[in-house]
Design an enzyme around this catalytic site. Structure first.
Site, PDB file in Angstrom:
ATOM      1  N   TYR A  99       0.755  -1.294   0.046  1.00  0.00           N
ATOM      2  CA  TYR A  99      -0.041  -0.042   0.088  1.00  0.00           C
ATOM      3  C   TYR A  99       0.819   1.176   0.253  1.00  0.00           C
ATOM      4  O   TYR A  99       1.977   1.266   0.635  1.00  0.00           O
ATOM      5  CB  TYR A  99      -0.935  -0.030   1.365  1.00  0.00           C
ATOM      6  CG  TYR A  99      -2.129  -0.861   1.369  1.00  0.00           C
ATOM      7  CD1 TYR A  99      -3.261  -0.527   0.392  1.00  0.00           C
ATOM      8  CD2 TYR A  99      -2.169  -1.904   1.842  1.00  0.00           C
ATOM      9  CE1 TYR A  99      -4.373  -1.310   0.513  1.00  0.00           C
ATOM     10  CE2 TYR A  99      -2.887  -2.845   1.908  1.00  0.00           C
ATOM     11  CZ  TYR A  99      -4.236  -2.397   1.425  1.00  0.00           C
ATOM     12  OH  TYR A  99      -5.284  -3.269   1.123  1.00  0.00           O
ATOM     13  N   TYR A 159      -0.457  -9.995   0.442  1.00  0.00           N
ATOM     14  CA  TYR A 159       0.793  -9.631   1.221  1.00  0.00           C
ATOM     15  C   TYR A 159       0.415 -10.360   2.727  1.00  0.00           C
ATOM     16  O   TYR A 159      -0.432 -10.665   3.083  1.00  0.00           O
ATOM     17  CB  TYR A 159       0.647  -8.161   1.390  1.00  0.00           C
ATOM     18  CG  TYR A 159      -0.740  -7.421   1.810  1.00  0.00           C
ATOM     19  CD1 TYR A 159      -1.111  -7.594   3.237  1.00  0.00           C
ATOM     20  CD2 TYR A 159      -1.590  -6.881   0.963  1.00  0.00           C
ATOM     21  CE1 TYR A 159      -2.012  -6.931   3.521  1.00  0.00           C
ATOM     22  CE2 TYR A 159      -2.717  -6.360   1.450  1.00  0.00           C
ATOM     23  CZ  TYR A 159      -3.020  -6.304   2.693  1.00  0.00           C
ATOM     24  OH  TYR A 159      -4.231  -5.789   3.099  1.00  0.00           O
ATOM     25  N   ARG A 180      -3.133 -12.061   3.423  1.00  0.00           N
ATOM     26  CA  ARG A 180      -4.135 -11.398   2.748  1.00  0.00           C
ATOM     27  C   ARG A 180      -4.254 -12.016   1.468  1.00  0.00           C
ATOM     28  O   ARG A 180      -3.280 -11.821   0.831  1.00  0.00           O
ATOM     29  CB  ARG A 180      -4.599  -9.984   2.907  1.00  0.00           C
ATOM     30  CG  ARG A 180      -4.406  -9.373   4.241  1.00  0.00           C
ATOM     31  CD  ARG A 180      -5.591  -9.741   5.027  1.00  0.00           C
ATOM     32  NE  ARG A 180      -6.824 -10.146   4.732  1.00  0.00           N
ATOM     33  CZ  ARG A 180      -7.739  -9.439   4.139  1.00  0.00           C
ATOM     34  NH1 ARG A 180      -7.677  -8.160   4.335  1.00  0.00           N
ATOM     35  NH2 ARG A 180      -8.900  -9.807   3.705  1.00  0.00           N
ATOM     36  N   HIS A 221      -6.978  -8.713  -2.886  1.00  0.00           N
ATOM     37  CA  HIS A 221      -8.421  -7.980  -2.502  1.00  0.00           C
ATOM     38  C   HIS A 221      -8.350  -6.389  -2.837  1.00  0.00           C
ATOM     39  O   HIS A 221      -7.256  -5.780  -2.884  1.00  0.00           O
ATOM     40  CB  HIS A 221      -8.694  -8.063  -0.899  1.00  0.00           C
ATOM     41  CG  HIS A 221      -7.889  -7.536   0.049  1.00  0.00           C
ATOM     42  ND1 HIS A 221      -6.582  -7.902   0.430  1.00  0.00           N
ATOM     43  CD2 HIS A 221      -8.081  -6.270   0.440  1.00  0.00           C
ATOM     44  CE1 HIS A 221      -6.320  -7.348   1.295  1.00  0.00           C
ATOM     45  NE2 HIS A 221      -6.885  -6.118   1.692  1.00  0.00           N
ATOM     46  N   HIS A 235     -10.560  -3.145  -1.487  1.00  0.00           N
ATOM     47  CA  HIS A 235     -11.474  -2.542  -0.580  1.00  0.00           C
ATOM     48  C   HIS A 235     -12.498  -1.395  -1.291  1.00  0.00           C
ATOM     49  O   HIS A 235     -11.994  -0.492  -2.127  1.00  0.00           O
ATOM     50  CB  HIS A 235     -10.858  -1.679   0.599  1.00  0.00           C
ATOM     51  CG  HIS A 235      -9.792  -2.442   1.435  1.00  0.00           C
ATOM     52  ND1 HIS A 235     -10.212  -2.978   2.563  1.00  0.00           N
ATOM     53  CD2 HIS A 235      -8.805  -2.581   1.102  1.00  0.00           C
ATOM     54  CE1 HIS A 235      -9.133  -3.656   3.106  1.00  0.00           C
ATOM     55  NE2 HIS A 235      -8.095  -3.440   2.240  1.00  0.00           N
TER      56      HIS A 235
HETATM   57  O1  LIG Z   1      -7.676  -4.742  10.701  1.00  0.00           O
HETATM   58  C1  LIG Z   1      -6.899  -5.390  10.310  1.00  0.00           C
HETATM   59  O2  LIG Z   1      -5.856  -5.599  11.155  1.00  0.00           O
HETATM   60  C2  LIG Z   1      -6.309  -5.524   8.920  1.00  0.00           C
HETATM   61  C3  LIG Z   1      -5.157  -6.369   8.577  1.00  0.00           C
HETATM   62  C4  LIG Z   1      -4.734  -6.524   7.110  1.00  0.00           C
HETATM   63  C5  LIG Z   1      -5.784  -6.121   6.083  1.00  0.00           C
HETATM   64  O3  LIG Z   1      -5.683  -6.386   5.026  1.00  0.00           O
HETATM   65  C6  LIG Z   1      -6.976  -5.414   6.608  1.00  0.00           C
HETATM   66  O4  LIG Z   1      -7.912  -5.138   5.560  1.00  0.00           O
HETATM   67  C7  LIG Z   1      -7.490  -5.270   7.952  1.00  0.00           C
END
Ligand SMILES: O=C(O)c1ccc(O)c(O)c1
Length: 248
Positions: free
Chosen positions: A114, A153, A163, A166, A168
């Site tokens: 990111y 990642y 993860r 994805h 968001h």
């Molecule tokens: O809420 C979290 O800790 C968290 C961690 C990794 C992610 O990719 C996410 O979308 C949320």
């Protein structure tokens, strides 16, 4: 899903089954334990200001807002990665299209990193990729944007959890206080079934609804793949939203 029917302003509302949503504290997804409320929730009825405003000025959209391949380009260079179009329809509980609604999206780059000051993953930043954009649904409720496929990642949850790829999503209602947030996954990705965040969702059909379908008919030939992701705002076929714990 429950089928309780409540009277609504323009017909009927199908009340959400509260047991369907993941519990606020799901220990396999460790940070939920720290975030989960320790006291019972208070119901605060919406006031007029939450129902009516402020609203988003549609004229504020820029021509590249829905093109993540180019909207952060420093010198005309496009973002690195698997090029794709993501599109879909925003629908209400009765499968009617929702036009004119603001849809926002944000994601990691092709390497799974990111562009964020707290990002700690070692994958390289792409200087020409920011990873966010927005679109307003057309008269038939469709949004679309161009991007590159985000990488998977790792995150420190369980030491070496990953993860799945994805994106968001946020969808605004008629006022900024009405906002729904969720995540979209990619059809066929085996990482979906290993993700502790996905695992908080008990219902396989709900996970399936968060999974975009590869759509070979809407590719841009010799350029970009296409994935379709429809969003149902509420009712019995509702998309799973992270921030919608109760209500309709
Ligand atoms: O809420 C979290 O800790 C968290 C961690 C990794 C992610 O990719 C996410 O979308 C949320």
């Amino acid at each position: 899903m429950s089928g309780i029917i409540l009277p609504g302003a323009d017909g009927v509302l199908y009340q959400r089954d509260r047991a369907w949503h993941p519990a606020a504290d799901t220990p396999g997804y460790k940070s939920t334990t720290f975030r989960a409320p320790k006291h019972s929730l208070l119901a605060l009825g919406p006031t007029k200001s939450e129902m009516t405003g402020p609203t988003f000025g549609h004229e504020k959209l820029g021509p590249l807002d829905n093109d993540l391949i180019r909207n952060f380009s420093q010198d005309g260079t496009e973002a690195i990665g698997q090029r794709m179009i993501v599109y879909g329809q925003v629908l209400d509980e009765n499968a009617r299209a929702v036009p004119g609604t603001l849809v926002e999206f944000w994601q990691a780059n092709a390497g799974g990193r990111y562009r964020h000051k707290k990002e700690a993953y070692l994958a390289a930043l792409d200087p020409n990729f920011a990873g966010f954009g927005r679109a307003v649904t057309d008269e038939n409720g469709f949004y679309s944007f161009r991007t590159v496929k985000p990488g998977a990642y790792p995150w420190p949850n369980g030491g070496n959890d990953w993860r799945p790829a994805h994106i968001h999503f946020s969808v605004f209602g008629h006022a900024f206080a009405q906002r729904l947030i969720t995540q979209m996954y990619f059809e066929g990705d085996p990482m979906i079934w290993q993700c502790p965040i996905v695992a908080t969702i008990n219902d396989k059909a709900a996970i399936d609804q968060l999974t975009a379908r590869l759509d070979r008919h809407n590719t841009t030939p010799m350029d970009a793949l296409a994935y379709r992701f429809d969003i149902v705002l509420r009712g019995r076929r509702s998309t799973m939203f992270e921030n919608k714990l109760e209500g309709n």
